[in-house]
Design a protein around this motif. Structure first.
Motif, PDB file in Angstrom:
ATOM      1  N   LYS A  48       0.838  -1.191   0.000  1.00 47.79           N
ATOM      2  CA  LYS A  48       0.000   0.000   0.000  1.00 47.79           C
ATOM      3  C   LYS A  48       0.878   1.247   0.000  1.00 47.79           C
ATOM      4  CE  LYS A  48      -3.749  -2.288   2.497  1.00 47.79           C
ATOM      5  NZ  LYS A  48      -4.634  -2.270   3.699  1.00 47.79           N
ATOM      6  N   PRO A  49       0.349   2.385  -0.513  1.00 51.12           N
ATOM      7  CA  PRO A  49       1.145   3.626  -0.505  1.00 51.12           C
ATOM      8  C   PRO A  49       1.663   3.955   0.884  1.00 51.12           C
ATOM      9  CG  PRO A  49      -0.838   3.897  -1.828  1.00 51.12           C
ATOM     10  CD  PRO A  49      -0.961   2.551  -1.164  1.00 51.12           C
ATOM     11  N   SER A  50       2.902   4.399   0.967  1.00 53.77           N
ATOM     12  CA  SER A  50       3.559   4.613   2.254  1.00 53.77           C
ATOM     13  C   SER A  50       3.009   5.807   3.026  1.00 53.77           C
ATOM     14  CB  SER A  50       5.066   4.804   2.046  1.00 53.77           C
ATOM     15  OG  SER A  50       5.308   5.946   1.238  1.00 53.77           O
ATOM     16  N   GLY A  51       2.255   6.665   2.386  1.00 57.69           N
ATOM     17  CA  GLY A  51       1.653   7.796   3.083  1.00 57.69           C
ATOM     18  C   GLY A  51       2.121   9.147   2.587  1.00 57.69           C
ATOM     19  N   ASP A  52       3.334   9.248   2.082  1.00 58.89           N
ATOM     20  CA  ASP A  52       3.851  10.507   1.556  1.00 58.89           C
ATOM     21  C   ASP A  52       3.507  10.589   0.075  1.00 58.89           C
ATOM     22  OD1 ASP A  52       5.177  12.798   0.907  1.00 58.89           O
ATOM     23  OD2 ASP A  52       7.184  12.063   1.383  1.00 58.89           O
ATOM     24  N   VAL A  53       2.446  11.335  -0.251  1.00 59.44           N
ATOM     25  CA  VAL A  53       1.963  11.379  -1.632  1.00 59.44           C
ATOM     26  C   VAL A  53       2.938  12.093  -2.559  1.00 59.44           C
ATOM     27  CG1 VAL A  53      -0.453  11.254  -0.955  1.00 59.44           C
ATOM     28  CG2 VAL A  53       0.643  13.487  -1.164  1.00 59.44           C
ATOM     29  N   LEU A  54       3.802  12.949  -2.001  1.00 58.59           N
ATOM     30  CA  LEU A  54       4.760  13.686  -2.823  1.00 58.59           C
ATOM     31  C   LEU A  54       6.071  12.928  -3.021  1.00 58.59           C
ATOM     32  CD1 LEU A  54       4.265  17.315  -1.456  1.00 58.59           C
ATOM     33  CD2 LEU A  54       3.204  16.242  -3.441  1.00 58.59           C
ATOM     34  N   ALA A  55       6.155  11.720  -2.452  1.00 59.55           N
ATOM     35  CA  ALA A  55       7.389  10.943  -2.603  1.00 59.55           C
ATOM     36  C   ALA A  55       7.663  10.583  -4.059  1.00 59.55           C
ATOM     37  CB  ALA A  55       7.300   9.671  -1.760  1.00 59.55           C
ATOM     38  N   VAL A  56       6.615  10.544  -4.879  1.00 62.08           N
ATOM     39  CA  VAL A  56       6.802  10.195  -6.294  1.00 62.08           C
ATOM     40  C   VAL A  56       7.502  11.314  -7.065  1.00 62.08           C
ATOM     41  CG1 VAL A  56       4.864   8.597  -6.396  1.00 62.08           C
ATOM     42  CG2 VAL A  56       4.474  11.022  -6.818  1.00 62.08           C
ATOM     43  N   PHE A  57       7.580  12.511  -6.472  1.00 60.40           N
ATOM     44  CA  PHE A  57       8.242  13.623  -7.141  1.00 60.40           C
ATOM     45  C   PHE A  57       9.639  13.838  -6.571  1.00 60.40           C
ATOM     46  CE2 PHE A  57       3.674  14.548  -7.597  1.00 60.40           C
ATOM     47  CZ  PHE A  57       3.603  14.584  -8.990  1.00 60.40           C
ATOM     48  N   SER A  58      10.365  12.764  -6.480  1.00 58.83           N
ATOM     49  CA  SER A  58      11.750  12.836  -6.030  1.00 58.83           C
ATOM     50  C   SER A  58      12.600  13.523  -7.101  1.00 58.83           C
ATOM     51  CB  SER A  58      12.288  11.428  -5.775  1.00 58.83           C
ATOM     52  OG  SER A  58      12.348  10.700  -6.992  1.00 58.83           O
ATOM     53  N   PRO A  59      13.780  14.037  -6.739  1.00 53.57           N
ATOM     54  CA  PRO A  59      14.645  14.668  -7.743  1.00 53.57           C
ATOM     55  C   PRO A  59      14.958  13.746  -8.922  1.00 53.57           C
ATOM     56  CG  PRO A  59      15.425  15.205  -5.549  1.00 53.57           C
ATOM     57  CD  PRO A  59      14.323  14.194  -5.374  1.00 53.57           C
ATOM     58  N   TYR A  60      15.148  12.465  -8.646  1.00 55.19           N
ATOM     59  CA  TYR A  60      15.462  11.535  -9.741  1.00 55.19           C
ATOM     60  C   TYR A  60      14.271  11.378 -10.684  1.00 55.19           C
ATOM     61  CZ  TYR A  60      17.277   7.424 -12.153  1.00 55.19           C
ATOM     62  OH  TYR A  60      17.732   6.555 -13.114  1.00 55.19           O
ATOM     63  N   ALA A  61      13.062  11.281 -10.132  1.00 50.05           N
ATOM     64  CA  ALA A  61      11.878  11.175 -10.979  1.00 50.05           C
ATOM     65  C   ALA A  61      11.674  12.439 -11.803  1.00 50.05           C
ATOM     66  CB  ALA A  61      10.643  10.891 -10.116  1.00 50.05           C
ATOM     67  N   LEU A  62      11.927  13.609 -11.206  1.00 51.02           N
ATOM     68  CA  LEU A  62      11.798  14.873 -11.944  1.00 51.02           C
ATOM     69  C   LEU A  62      12.843  14.963 -13.056  1.00 51.02           C
ATOM     70  CD1 LEU A  62      11.067  17.363  -9.034  1.00 51.02           C
ATOM     71  CD2 LEU A  62       9.440  16.407 -10.681  1.00 51.02           C
TER      72      LEU A  62
END
Length: 330
Positions: free
Chosen positions: A145-159
């Protein structure tokens, strides 16, 4: 059987990026290439005949994902919920704006042109962020399940991947326009494509180096990396030599190579978590039953033949440049 369907999923997804990538690239460059209405219509007309046929590859890939890997799609969409939503918004905006822009000849088209450009940018960035998260691992806990931090997907590497896909798709779009757009756009498209070679190279170098530090990749990803750098080198040489068809094929291969890298990065795992002690899913666990895969195999050959045949016929019938006599679809 599972590996076969994983390859089918990779083939369809890579085909989508190789073909639809120039649609989004043209959309991002639309305002840069032409300032008047007649020029913009001819730029859009360059990819008009291929537009919907290119999107079919994504539909087929999603069908394979749902049918062959039902335990994977739910975890992927849950872990990357925000990028998936923004991706869908970008796709819908871009697709609708392209088709609605020219419905009324007497209507103003500035808003539709802006929607095409914005939709293309959002789609390119969203795809990059989505794939960048698959490289690092999705933020899922041990239960998947999602870990709770919804902004974790916008990490510097992902950006970084989001910015990289803007460069890849724009480069592909410029190469496509050098082949298909009216002759007066060729030199301009060539200059833009050459200018985008450096950002594309920077993305590949940084993404590979950073990814090697941040991830535990398998050696199976090496062919995809070599393919990406080789395709970029061929594209650069072809653009400098004015061999635009070769450059287009090379940039299509370049746009597809990140998909191959993501698919082979951690074999035999299909999905891992970026959270310590988090969720992981192997290909076998992600796949449906053997009986269902066997049933799907009867559907696969005719479907692939139909998709390839439509694409081939479309390209054969529209293999020349757009000119004053061309029927403009959009």
């Amino acid at each position: 059987m599972v590996i076969l369907w994983w390859c089918v999923l990779g083939f369809l997804t890579a085909g989508y990026f190789a073909l639809a990538g120039y649609d989004y690239g043209v959309g991002m460059l639309l305002g840069r290439l032409s300032r008047d209405e007649a020029g913009r219509r001819r730029v859009l007309g360059a990819f008009g005949p291929f537009f919907l046929a290119n999107e079919v590859w994504l539909v087929a890939a999603v069908g394979v994902l749902f049918g062959a890997f039902p335990h994977l799609e739910g975890k992927v969409f849950a872990g990357a919920y925000i990028p998936v939503v923004t991706l869908l918004l970008g796709l819908v905006t871009f697709t609708a704006a392209v088709q609605l822009r020219s419905r009324r000849p007497d209507a103003g088209r500035g808003a539709w042109t802006l929607a095409i450009t914005v939709g293309a940018w959002v789609t390119a960035v969203s795809w990059g962020v989505f794939l960048g998260n698959l490289v690092l691992g999705l933020p899922l806990d041990a239960a998947g399940k999602p870990s709770g931090d919804v902004l974790a997907v916008f990490s510097p590497y992902a950006l970084l991947w989001g910015a990289g896909f803007v460069a890849l798709f724009a480069l592909q779009g410029a190469a496509f326009l050098a082949v298909r757009a009216p002759a007066e756009f060729t030199a301009r498209a060539n200059r833009i494509a050459k200018a985008l070679l450096a950002p594309a190279l920077a993305f590949l170098v940084v993404a590979v180096g950073w990814g090697a530090v941040e991830t535990t990749a398998s050696w199976s990803v090496l062919p995809a990396i070599v393919l990406a750098f080789g395709a970029l080198a061929v594209a650069a040489a072809a653009l400098r030599a004015g061999r635009h068809k070769t450059a287009l094929v090379a940039t299509m291969t370049l746009s597809a190579s990140p998909v191959l890298a993501v698919g082979t990065l951690r074999l035999p795992d299909a999905l891992v978590s970026s959270v310590d002690g988090g969720f992981s899913l192997s290909l076998t666990e992600a796949a449906t039953s053997t009986e269902m895969l066997g049933l799907l195999t009867f559907v696969l050959p005719p479907a692939l033949v139909a998709i390839a045949a439509v694409q081939w016929v479309t390209w054969r019938r529209h293999d020349t440049r757009v000119d004053q006599r061309s029927l403009l679809h959009f």
